[in-house]
Design a protein around this motif. Structure first.
Motif, PDB file in Angstrom:
ATOM      1  N   LEU A 265       0.672  -1.330  -0.043  1.00  8.43           N
ATOM      2  CA  LEU A 265       0.037   0.072  -0.055  1.00  8.43           C
ATOM      3  C   LEU A 265       0.870   1.276  -0.043  1.00  8.43           C
ATOM      4  N   GLU A 266       2.055   1.095   0.677  1.00  9.52           N
ATOM      5  CA  GLU A 266       2.961   2.445   0.684  1.00  9.52           C
ATOM      6  C   GLU A 266       3.127   2.599  -0.826  1.00  9.52           C
ATOM      7  N   VAL A 267       3.614   1.469  -1.759  1.00 13.43           N
ATOM      8  CA  VAL A 267       3.796   1.513  -3.230  1.00 13.43           C
ATOM      9  C   VAL A 267       2.602   2.223  -3.797  1.00 13.43           C
ATOM     10  N   MET A 268       1.579   1.786  -3.450  1.00  7.14           N
ATOM     11  CA  MET A 268       0.196   2.117  -4.130  1.00  7.14           C
ATOM     12  C   MET A 268      -0.050   3.471  -4.102  1.00  7.14           C
ATOM     13  N   ALA A 269       0.374   4.062  -2.659  1.00  2.00           N
ATOM     14  CA  ALA A 269       0.210   5.475  -2.426  1.00  2.00           C
ATOM     15  C   ALA A 269       0.808   6.326  -3.461  1.00  2.00           C
ATOM     16  N   THR A 270       2.093   5.859  -3.864  1.00  6.13           N
ATOM     17  CA  THR A 270       2.702   6.609  -4.846  1.00  6.13           C
ATOM     18  C   THR A 270       1.866   6.667  -6.257  1.00  6.13           C
ATOM     19  N   ARG A 271       0.855   5.923  -6.599  1.00  5.45           N
ATOM     20  CA  ARG A 271       0.100   5.770  -7.699  1.00  5.45           C
ATOM     21  C   ARG A 271      -1.221   6.358  -7.887  1.00  5.45           C
ATOM     22  N   LEU A 272      -1.618   6.926  -6.608  1.00  5.32           N
ATOM     23  CA  LEU A 272      -2.902   7.336  -6.346  1.00  5.32           C
ATOM     24  C   LEU A 272      -3.029   8.956  -6.641  1.00  5.32           C
ATOM     25  N   ARG A 273      -4.185   9.345  -7.299  1.00  9.03           N
ATOM     26  CA  ARG A 273      -4.388  10.672  -7.111  1.00  9.03           C
ATOM     27  C   ARG A 273      -4.367  11.660  -5.777  1.00  9.03           C
ATOM     28  N   ALA A 274      -3.828  12.724  -5.938  1.00  7.61           N
ATOM     29  CA  ALA A 274      -4.006  13.478  -4.778  1.00  7.61           C
ATOM     30  C   ALA A 274      -5.588  13.876  -4.345  1.00  7.61           C
ATOM     31  N   PRO A 275      -6.209  13.886  -3.203  1.00  5.80           N
ATOM     32  CA  PRO A 275      -5.280  13.579  -2.042  1.00  5.80           C
ATOM     33  C   PRO A 275      -5.454  12.238  -1.494  1.00  5.80           C
ATOM     34  N   LEU A 276      -5.966  11.315  -2.405  1.00  4.42           N
ATOM     35  CA  LEU A 276      -6.111   9.990  -2.114  1.00  4.42           C
ATOM     36  C   LEU A 276      -4.719   9.308  -1.848  1.00  4.42           C
ATOM     37  N   GLY A 277      -3.477   9.560  -2.488  1.00  6.14           N
ATOM     38  CA  GLY A 277      -2.258   9.123  -2.171  1.00  6.14           C
ATOM     39  C   GLY A 277      -1.961   9.685  -0.975  1.00  6.14           C
ATOM     40  N   ARG A 278      -1.845  10.876  -0.593  1.00  6.16           N
ATOM     41  CA  ARG A 278      -1.442  11.481   0.749  1.00  6.16           C
ATOM     42  C   ARG A 278      -2.197  10.572   1.841  1.00  6.16           C
ATOM     43  N   ALA A 279      -3.562  10.556   1.550  1.00  2.07           N
ATOM     44  CA  ALA A 279      -4.479  10.064   2.771  1.00  2.07           C
ATOM     45  C   ALA A 279      -3.953   8.486   3.040  1.00  2.07           C
ATOM     46  N   LEU A 280      -3.834   7.633   1.942  1.00  7.44           N
ATOM     47  CA  LEU A 280      -3.171   6.232   1.918  1.00  7.44           C
ATOM     48  C   LEU A 280      -1.949   6.040   2.605  1.00  7.44           C
ATOM     49  N   ALA A 281      -1.084   7.047   2.283  1.00  6.83           N
ATOM     50  CA  ALA A 281       0.284   7.239   2.973  1.00  6.83           C
ATOM     51  C   ALA A 281       0.283   7.190   4.494  1.00  6.83           C
ATOM     52  N   LEU A 282      -0.659   8.110   4.938  1.00  3.28           N
ATOM     53  CA  LEU A 282      -1.092   8.400   6.492  1.00  3.28           C
ATOM     54  C   LEU A 282      -1.710   7.088   7.006  1.00  3.28           C
ATOM     55  N   LEU A 283      -2.593   6.658   6.244  1.00  8.36           N
ATOM     56  CA  LEU A 283      -3.386   5.424   6.748  1.00  8.36           C
ATOM     57  C   LEU A 283      -2.506   4.261   6.926  1.00  8.36           C
ATOM     58  N   THR A 284      -1.296   4.085   6.202  1.00  5.81           N
ATOM     59  CA  THR A 284      -0.328   2.884   6.409  1.00  5.81           C
ATOM     60  C   THR A 284       0.258   2.741   7.845  1.00  5.81           C
ATOM     61  N   LYS A 285       0.332   4.350   8.638  1.00  2.30           N
ATOM     62  CA  LYS A 285       0.737   4.264   9.814  1.00  2.30           C
ATOM     63  C   LYS A 285      -0.139   4.067  10.950  1.00  2.30           C
ATOM     64  N   ARG A 286      -1.550   3.677  10.652  1.00  2.00           N
ATOM     65  CA  ARG A 286      -2.627   3.763  11.298  1.00  2.00           C
ATOM     66  C   ARG A 286      -3.310   2.306  10.933  1.00  2.00           C
ATOM     67  N   PRO A 287      -2.856   1.233  11.433  1.00  2.00           N
ATOM     68  CA  PRO A 287      -3.465  -0.238  11.339  1.00  2.00           C
ATOM     69  C   PRO A 287      -5.127  -0.238  11.016  1.00  2.00           C
ATOM     70  N   ARG A 288      -5.650  -0.013  12.244  1.00  2.00           N
ATOM     71  CA  ARG A 288      -6.972   0.058  12.310  1.00  2.00           C
ATOM     72  C   ARG A 288      -7.909   1.045  10.996  1.00  2.00           C
ATOM     73  N   LEU A 289      -7.555   1.997  11.133  1.00  2.00           N
ATOM     74  CA  LEU A 289      -8.113   2.925  10.066  1.00  2.00           C
ATOM     75  C   LEU A 289      -7.782   2.360   8.789  1.00  2.00           C
ATOM     76  N   LEU A 290      -6.651   1.809   8.662  1.00  2.00           N
ATOM     77  CA  LEU A 290      -6.149   1.342   7.211  1.00  2.00           C
ATOM     78  C   LEU A 290      -7.157   0.015   6.892  1.00  2.00           C
ATOM     79  N   ALA A 291      -7.427  -0.799   8.014  1.00  2.00           N
ATOM     80  CA  ALA A 291      -8.319  -1.693   7.589  1.00  2.00           C
ATOM     81  C   ALA A 291      -9.536  -1.416   7.487  1.00  2.00           C
ATOM     82  N   ALA A 292     -10.125  -0.682   8.144  1.00  2.00           N
ATOM     83  CA  ALA A 292     -11.457  -0.055   7.998  1.00  2.00           C
ATOM     84  C   ALA A 292     -11.754   0.475   6.448  1.00  2.00           C
TER      85      ALA A 292
END
Length: 456
Positions: A265-292
């Motif tokens: 997902l960290e790699v995928m975050a670099t391939r997402l349109r903003a602001p989705l990429g930034r949001a996914l990069a942040l979520l990778t640091k928060r496992p519960r929110l990432l799973a949701a």
């Protein structure tokens, strides 16, 4: 997906490769668990067709046929058999068997016709996984025609019963171990090149499997007094079983996002349109929110977050006017890495919470270990950069079962990747109607395999 070239502009080698795949797709090498139903003749035909289509490969290799129709080919390298780890042999895998066809399914092109239409080769096995097998052989045949010889030994392991979790894979492992073969890495089917695996993607990613989920087929069984359907009583075997099924559906397994998925997902975050990429990069640091978030993103992302359950078979009475004395359901579970078969069965037992429902494991395999993301993985990425410069690699936990899981019990570096671009629509044809592969994507995959072999 790339644009399909017309047949008139294909070179001789490409035409030969296309016709080779079409020829083997026409051979109905269907895997059956029931030995009385299994037909060995198509598998004989497949082995013969392979030898006829790729004479240079068969001349260059030492060939062992085992476990019926499985093939193990050794392409001898120029260097010593054993040096440092990164100079060791490599095993490249595929399988010739395919899943059965449902006669009630409606295909646009017959499943074993291998029709060439709309820029695709149509038919069962084009993606899973005769496409990979023939692309591998085509790549090797081309290199041999150019006088190429690999530095290291290359082994091709072509299974014949992968779809029924047969013994061809373990037989190949035993043959390799008997020859003291210690692979630097093993490459099997698994991931693919996708550009629609997550909402908002702006470029393709090569999903390279570094592990795979475990597999458990679990039977739920309920028994009660039967009788004539004209005088029913409340409850009974079918009602008891139905309650258990509903509980499983309403109580999914706990979420668990492993480190390999986070890295993907960290790699995928670099391939997402903003602001989705930034949001996914942040979520990778928060496992519960990432799973949701993954659970809301669709069926494929949701399956990355937990052990999944799917009711695949139901059985009751044999008559429309007969109350069942026994009702059964088969649950297919894909077990998250880090968990176990035994723990999964106990979790199902807790969810069902009914002593009148018995649980029986029909077949199972533990989740695999996780292959390292090191020099071997980097070599796959370098090959991508050479052949598909628009694609970036990412580690991936494969959700289906492959023969690679058996190899990973003995060899640490097992990767799972088909070098073909597959849209979500194509991925849905796996084990389904209208399976097909784009001609241009298939030919690009051949070039990828040739580039990989050239680096070995």
């Amino acid at each position: 997906m790339s644009t399909a070239p017309s047949d008139s502009v294909l070179g001789h080698e490409d035409k030969a490769a296309v016709e080779a795949l079409r020829a083997v797709v026409r051979i109905a090498t269907v895997a059956h668990r029931d030995a009385d139903v299994h037909d060995p003749e198509p598998f004989d035909d497949f082995v013969e067709e392979l030898a006829g289509r790729f004479p240079l490969l068969h001349e260059a290799c030492e060939i062992t046929q085992h476990c019926g129709h499985a093939l193990l080919l050794r392409w001898p390298g120029r260097g010593p058999a054993h040096q440092d780890a990164t100079a060791g042999p490599v095993v490249l895998m595929a399988h010739s068997d395919v899943v059965p066809i449902d006669p009630d399914d409606d295909w646009q092109h017959p499943p074993f016709s291998a029709d060439l239409a709309d820029g695709f080769i149509w038919g069962r096995g084009t993606l899973d996984c005769k496409g990979s097998l023939i692309a591998l052989c085509s790549a090797a045949e081309r290199l041999l025609a150019e006088g190429f010889s690999p530095r290291r030994d290359i082994w091709f392991s072509f299974g014949c019963n992968e779809e029924i979790a047969g013994t061809a894979a373990t037989s190949a492992i035993e043959l390799l171990q008997a020859r003291d073969v210690r692979p630097w890495f093993v490459l099997d089917e698994g991931g693919a090149v996708v550009d629609d695996g997550f909402p908002g993607m702006t470029g393709p990613i090569a999903m390279i499997g570094v592990a795979e989920k475990g597999l458990l087929d679990l039977e739920l069984r309920a028994e009660a007094a039967g009788g004539h359907a004209s005088t029913p009583t409340r409850g009974g075997a079918t009602a008891t079983l139905a309650r258990a099924i509903v509980r499983l559906d309403e109580h999914p397994f706990p979420t668990n996002v492993p480190a390999a998925t986070v890295a993907m997902l960290e790699v995928m975050a670099t391939r997402l349109r903003a602001p989705l990429g930034r949001a996914l990069a942040l979520l990778t640091k928060r496992p519960r929110l990432l799973a949701a978030a993954l659970q809301r993103a669709g069926a494929e992302p949701a399956a990355m977050t937990r052990t999944t359950t799917a009711i695949t078979q139901l059985r009751g009475s044999r008559g429309a006017n007969v109350i069942a004395t026994t009702a059964t359901a088969t649950v297919n579970l894909r077990i998250m890495i880090g968990e176990t078969v035994e723990g999964t069965i106990e979790q199902v037992r807790r969810i069902v919470r009914d002593n009148d429902v018995t649980l029986t494991a029909l077949s199972s395999s533990e989740p695999s270990a996780v292959a390292p993301v090191d020099e071997a993985f980097e070599l796959l990425g370098e090959t991508l950069a050479a052949v598909m410069p628009d694609v970036v690699p990412a580690p991936y936990v494969v959700m289906a079962a492959t023969d690679g899981r058996f190899f990973q019990q003995s060899f640490p570096r097992v990767y799972r990747f088909n070098p073909f671009r597959m849209s979500v629509d194509l991925r849905r044809t796996l084990h389904n109607v209208d399976e097909r592969i784009g001609v241009a994507d298939y030919l690009e995959g051949i070039r990828w395999y040739a580039a990989l072999l050239g680096r070995l």
